[in-house]
Scaffold this motif. Structure first.
Motif, mmCIF file in Angstrom:
data_model
loop_
_atom_site.group_PDB
_atom_site.id
_atom_site.type_symbol
_atom_site.label_atom_id
_atom_site.label_comp_id
_atom_site.label_asym_id
_atom_site.label_seq_id
_atom_site.Cartn_x
_atom_site.Cartn_y
_atom_site.Cartn_z
ATOM 1 N N GLU A 45 0.733 -1.226 -0.110
ATOM 2 C CA GLU A 45 0.037 0.024 0.010
ATOM 3 C C GLU A 45 0.764 1.251 0.036
ATOM 4 O OE1 GLU A 45 -4.328 0.218 1.937
ATOM 5 O OE2 GLU A 45 -3.174 -0.779 3.288
ATOM 6 N N ASP A 46 1.911 1.320 0.322
ATOM 7 C CA ASP A 46 2.935 2.492 0.634
ATOM 8 C C ASP A 46 3.334 2.848 -0.772
ATOM 9 O OD1 ASP A 46 4.458 4.411 1.368
ATOM 10 O OD2 ASP A 46 5.576 3.303 2.802
ATOM 11 N N SER A 47 2.779 4.047 -1.125
ATOM 12 C CA SER A 47 2.847 4.521 -2.619
ATOM 13 C C SER A 47 4.293 5.045 -2.669
ATOM 14 C CB SER A 47 1.713 5.371 -2.825
ATOM 15 O OG SER A 47 1.674 6.580 -2.192
ATOM 16 N N GLU A 48 4.583 5.666 -1.547
ATOM 17 C CA GLU A 48 5.966 6.187 -1.448
ATOM 18 C C GLU A 48 7.245 5.217 -1.873
ATOM 19 O OE1 GLU A 48 6.675 8.617 1.921
ATOM 20 O OE2 GLU A 48 5.099 10.023 1.479
ATOM 21 N N LYS A 49 6.983 3.896 -1.737
ATOM 22 C CA LYS A 49 8.097 2.833 -1.896
ATOM 23 C C LYS A 49 7.651 2.282 -3.078
ATOM 24 C CE LYS A 49 8.756 1.633 2.915
ATOM 25 N NZ LYS A 49 8.996 0.663 3.803
ATOM 26 N N TRP A 50 6.482 2.519 -3.990
ATOM 27 C CA TRP A 50 6.266 2.004 -5.381
ATOM 28 C C TRP A 50 7.491 2.332 -6.195
ATOM 29 C CZ3 TRP A 50 0.680 3.992 -6.014
ATOM 30 C CH2 TRP A 50 -0.238 2.965 -5.003
ATOM 31 N N ILE A 51 7.616 1.589 -6.874
ATOM 32 C CA ILE A 51 9.027 1.589 -8.045
ATOM 33 C C ILE A 51 8.209 2.056 -9.119
ATOM 34 C CG2 ILE A 51 10.646 0.709 -9.479
ATOM 35 C CD1 ILE A 51 11.068 -1.177 -6.907
ATOM 36 N N ARG A 52 8.736 3.252 -9.693
ATOM 37 C CA ARG A 52 8.139 3.805 -11.031
ATOM 38 C C ARG A 52 9.311 4.166 -11.952
ATOM 39 N NH1 ARG A 52 2.971 7.745 -10.013
ATOM 40 N NH2 ARG A 52 2.724 7.214 -11.875
ATOM 41 N N HIS A 53 8.991 3.561 -13.396
ATOM 42 C CA HIS A 53 9.951 3.946 -14.329
ATOM 43 C C HIS A 53 9.223 4.023 -15.637
ATOM 44 C CE1 HIS A 53 10.457 -0.411 -14.973
ATOM 45 N NE2 HIS A 53 10.000 -0.599 -13.964
ATOM 46 N N ASP A 54 10.268 4.487 -16.646
ATOM 47 C CA ASP A 54 9.714 4.713 -18.027
ATOM 48 C C ASP A 54 10.557 3.933 -18.940
ATOM 49 O OD1 ASP A 54 7.613 7.053 -18.140
ATOM 50 O OD2 ASP A 54 8.954 7.569 -16.548
ATOM 51 N N LEU A 55 10.132 3.623 -20.103
ATOM 52 C CA LEU A 55 11.118 2.940 -21.267
ATOM 53 C C LEU A 55 10.276 2.915 -22.314
ATOM 54 C CD1 LEU A 55 10.267 -0.671 -21.177
ATOM 55 C CD2 LEU A 55 9.502 0.226 -19.183
ATOM 56 N N TRP A 56 10.777 2.272 -23.489
ATOM 57 C CA TRP A 56 10.269 2.354 -24.848
ATOM 58 C C TRP A 56 10.271 0.927 -25.255
ATOM 59 C CZ3 TRP A 56 11.916 6.651 -22.660
ATOM 60 C CH2 TRP A 56 11.344 7.853 -22.979
ATOM 61 N N VAL A 57 9.247 0.642 -26.083
ATOM 62 C CA VAL A 57 9.182 -0.809 -26.626
ATOM 63 C C VAL A 57 9.059 -0.533 -28.020
ATOM 64 C CG1 VAL A 57 7.770 -2.962 -26.978
ATOM 65 C CG2 VAL A 57 8.259 -1.934 -24.609
ATOM 66 N N GLU A 58 9.935 -1.247 -28.857
ATOM 67 C CA GLU A 58 9.833 -1.171 -30.269
ATOM 68 C C GLU A 58 9.019 -2.006 -30.983
ATOM 69 O OE1 GLU A 58 13.875 -0.337 -32.379
ATOM 70 O OE2 GLU A 58 13.606 -2.282 -33.015
ATOM 71 N N THR A 63 5.251 4.055 -38.955
ATOM 72 C CA THR A 63 4.332 4.547 -39.487
ATOM 73 C C THR A 63 4.602 6.344 -39.724
ATOM 74 O OG1 THR A 63 3.201 4.696 -37.220
ATOM 75 C CG2 THR A 63 2.212 3.312 -38.940
ATOM 76 N N ASP A 64 5.630 6.555 -39.251
ATOM 77 C CA ASP A 64 6.083 8.062 -39.138
ATOM 78 C C ASP A 64 7.167 8.155 -40.385
ATOM 79 O OD1 ASP A 64 8.359 7.264 -38.214
ATOM 80 O OD2 ASP A 64 7.811 8.213 -36.150
ATOM 81 N N GLY A 65 7.359 7.335 -41.183
ATOM 82 C CA GLY A 65 8.110 7.569 -42.345
ATOM 83 C C GLY A 65 9.460 7.798 -42.239
ATOM 84 N N ASP A 66 10.061 7.615 -41.289
ATOM 85 C CA ASP A 66 11.622 7.939 -40.819
ATOM 86 C C ASP A 66 12.602 6.823 -41.048
ATOM 87 O OD1 ASP A 66 11.083 6.402 -38.685
ATOM 88 O OD2 ASP A 66 11.573 7.950 -36.921
ATOM 89 N N GLY A 67 12.099 5.636 -41.407
ATOM 90 C CA GLY A 67 12.614 4.582 -41.758
ATOM 91 C C GLY A 67 13.196 3.586 -40.791
ATOM 92 N N LYS A 68 12.694 4.017 -39.473
ATOM 93 C CA LYS A 68 13.004 3.339 -38.418
ATOM 94 C C LYS A 68 11.778 2.429 -37.716
ATOM 95 C CE LYS A 68 15.349 6.749 -36.560
ATOM 96 N NZ LYS A 68 16.301 7.544 -35.676
ATOM 97 N N LEU A 69 11.767 1.538 -36.993
ATOM 98 C CA LEU A 69 10.590 1.010 -36.133
ATOM 99 C C LEU A 69 10.121 1.910 -35.278
ATOM 100 C CD1 LEU A 69 11.652 -2.948 -36.382
ATOM 101 C CD2 LEU A 69 9.855 -1.569 -37.899
ATOM 102 N N ASP A 70 9.001 2.068 -35.287
ATOM 103 C CA ASP A 70 8.505 3.034 -33.978
ATOM 104 C C ASP A 70 8.439 2.471 -32.752
ATOM 105 O OD1 ASP A 70 7.540 4.719 -36.217
ATOM 106 O OD2 ASP A 70 5.378 3.848 -36.015
ATOM 107 N N ARG A 71 8.726 3.171 -31.708
ATOM 108 C CA ARG A 71 8.870 2.847 -30.394
ATOM 109 C C ARG A 71 7.992 3.512 -29.557
ATOM 110 N NH1 ARG A 71 15.196 2.586 -28.546
ATOM 111 N NH2 ARG A 71 15.994 0.915 -30.028
#
Length: 614
Positions: A45-58, A63-71
């Motif tokens: 329950e202790d939200s201050e101890k929750w682990i939060r992180h961000d990342l990207w998945v390929e 679909t944006d035409g830059d020649g690279k797979l979207d993440r």
């Protein structure tokens, strides 16, 4: 010997507390279940101890035409014990195009609806989205509900929104493949990355590989979209008021029809509304998706169903789906209408999938009660054998009940319901009658189209030539409607094109008063008479030629109380939903050949008993 015994006893007394303390310190936190439901665990329950992180998945698309797979941008919130104790937990996953903000509502954002049928409207205004959020946080939704109960909550922004790459397609394949990629990462099949363009990998070592998805409206659509890929690891979904077909959202039986509350919205409007992604990619996305694919495919001229719309209709992608489905919707949702859930629920049943449906009597949104959701995720994500698959298939909130207290039914529609055919007797410009006894040689009645009158005002009017209305006798007993009403209208038009709107209402009108019913609109539907043979092909209407137009109204489950009358109202332009052609089109209705079939619990006998029509 005595001294040795004393020494042994002394050592036992000394060591025992140490063993006890060590046992307490190594006791691990785990999910707890009671009565087949995951319980709140104090250690989580202790939200201050929750682990939060961000990342990207390929993903597998560009679909944006830059020649690279979207993440795709992904955020994770999990109990700290997934690090400190090596705890692995299942996932509740929500994906959305809305997390990073949406376009402002400005004049001209929606299409102008005031023009003749079959003609193009003037070009609308395109608005840019300014992304909200100063750091790459995605959403806090569902975290407080599920993390304390022993789940990890994952969010992702859909393609072309927030910090996810690519382009929105509003129902295109990339919006199904994006959440699939995230699930593949959660199940260890593909890597995640710590940055949008780097190569440092991130593993979901804390995942059991069991994923459930939920969300409301577009977010619920994405849950269904992911399920239609058949991706392994997606065990269960709970879509809430999902849009399951963009054709059914923006069209109705060949007719150009707006979602309730958003007159003039179309699929390209929604594209602009959600396109919060990389500003440098928007010009390419706009040119290729909005101004090419959508402009060529959406067809606001005829409203016909075509390949563009078929590719955005999830019922066409159902075959691979295997996730257990708990569907939720409101019977009075005139934005994403209740047919959206019903059609997918029926298809899932036909495929033999485990599925249940929950309907309430209110409008857009509204999740199932926590108990139902908890049991669903507990069974399929924690794999606790709680027997949820043997529970009632349908949960309907009755008119006076709270949404947390639905009534269980064997199935929806109610198995005790059967069709009752009602026929028309004349009465225009006042009110005609609905009866179970067909009549002959009654002739015709006319109405004159005029969009300036709302459907509610037409239903209440004692006399008007802008609608036709036919009512049952006053009910002496309650009548329970459960299922999909079907209407057949035999009509001719004075012009080559016309709107056709049908409402089923209860009278007298009690809006704004204390009433046991939600409102006086039982259900409704719309159709284009030009599509009387097929929704894929229109044909101009010949003057004074009669055409048979048959279509379903929205599914419903409602008890019409004694003292009320059931009324069938036929009119042309619906001010809140359809285009607004110049007033004056005349529709002529053949009374003998126009009927409505109502699914009534108890069938003809129950209806006749309610009106004493013997």
């Amino acid at each position: 010997m005595k001294n040795l015994t004393k020494l042994t006893f002394f050592l036992f007394i000394l060591i025992t507390p140490l063993v006890s303390i060590n046992a307490q310190s190594t006791e691990k936190s785990v999910p707890i279940f009671e009565n087949g439901e995951a319980q709140i665990v104090p250690a989580f329950e202790d939200s201050e101890k929750w682990i939060r992180h961000d990342l990207w998945v390929e993903t597998e698309f560009d679909t944006d035409g830059d020649g690279k797979l979207d993440r795709m941008h992904v955020s994770v919130t999990r109990p700290y014990q997934t690090d400190s104790e090596g705890l692995k937990l299942p996932i509740v996953y929500v994906s959305s195009p809305y997390f990073a903000g949406t376009a402002p509502f400005v004049d001209g954002l929606f299409w102008d609806v005031k023009h003749e049928l079959g003609q193009a409207a003037k070009e609308r205004v395109h608005v840019e989205v300014v992304r909200i959020g100063e750091r790459p946080i995605i959403s806090d939704s569902h975290i407080k509900t599920w993390v304390p109960r022993g789940y990890i909550v994952v969010h992702s922004s859909s393609p072309g929104t927030g910090l996810s790459q690519g382009s929105p397609t509003v129902g295109g394949d990339n919006e199904s493949l994006a959440p699939k990629a995230v699930i593949d990462w959660l199940c260890g099949r593909i890597p995640g990355y710590s940055s949008i363009d780097g190569n440092e990998k991130v593993e979901a070592f804390w995942s059991t590989g069991k994923v459930g998805m939920t969300g409301t409206s577009y977010n619920g659509t994405i849950a269904l979209a992911a399920a239609t890929t058949g991706v392994d690891g997606l065990e269960a979904i709970i879509p809430i008021a999902p849009n399951t077909s963009y054709y059914h959202y923006y069209r109705s039986n060949g007719l150009v029809r707006s979602p309730g509350g958003y007159l003039g919205e179309d699929i390209d409007v929604l594209y602009d509304f959600i396109h919060s992604g990389d500003e440098s990619k928007r010009a390419y996305n706009n040119a290729n998706v909005r101004d090419k694919e959508m402009k060529n495919g959406m067809d606001r001229i005829t409203g016909d169903y075509n390949d563009f719309w078929a590719g955005r209709d999830y019922i066409n992608d159902m075959k691979p789906m295997k996730a257990a489905l708990l569907m939720s919707h409101g019977f009075n949702d005139w934005n994403v209408m209740p047919e959206h859930s019903y059609r997918i629920y029926e298809a899932a049943k036909a495929q033999g999938l485990v599925c249940q449906i929950y309907y309430h009597q209110n409008g857009h949104g509204g999740p199932p009660p926590m108990k139902l959701m908890n049991r669903w995720f507990t069974r399929y994500l924690h794999q606790v054998e709680n027997g949820v698959e043997n529970d009632a298939k349908a949960w309907i909130v009755r008119e006076n009940d709270k949404r947390e207290n639905p009534t269980a039914y064997k199935e929806y529609p109610n198995p005790a319901a059967s069709e009752v055919t009602l026929y028309l007797n004349p009465g225009a410009p006042g009110r005609g009658n609905l009866t179970t006894k067909p009549q002959k040689d009654q002739g015709t009645e006319k109405l004159v189209d005029n969009y300036s009158f709302t459907g509610a005002s037409l239903a209440q009017a004692e006399f008007t030539n802008h609608r036709l209305i036919y009512v049952t006798p006053t009910l002496l007993k309650d009548v329970h409607i459960s299922g999909v009403p079907k209407v057949t209208v035999m009509l001719s038009s004075s012009k080559p094109a016309a709107n056709l709107s049908v409402w089923l209402v209860s009278l007298p009108w009690t809006e704004g008063q204390e009433s046991k019913i939600t409102d006086n609109i039982i259900t409704r539907g719309w159709a284009d008479p030009q599509n009387h043979q097929s929704i894929t092909k229109s044909e101009l209407l010949a003057p004074d030629k009669f055409y048979k137009v048959s279509f379903n109204l929205m599914p419903d489950d409602q008890v019409i109380l004694k003292g009320q009358q059931i009324g069938l109202m036929i009119f042309s332009s619906d001010k809140e939903f359809t285009l607004w052609p110049s007033p004056g089109t005349e529709l002529t209705i053949d009374l003998d050949a126009t009927t409505i079939n109502l699914p009534i619990v108890g069938g003809v006998e129950a209806f006749n008993n309610a009106v004493e029509e013997n």
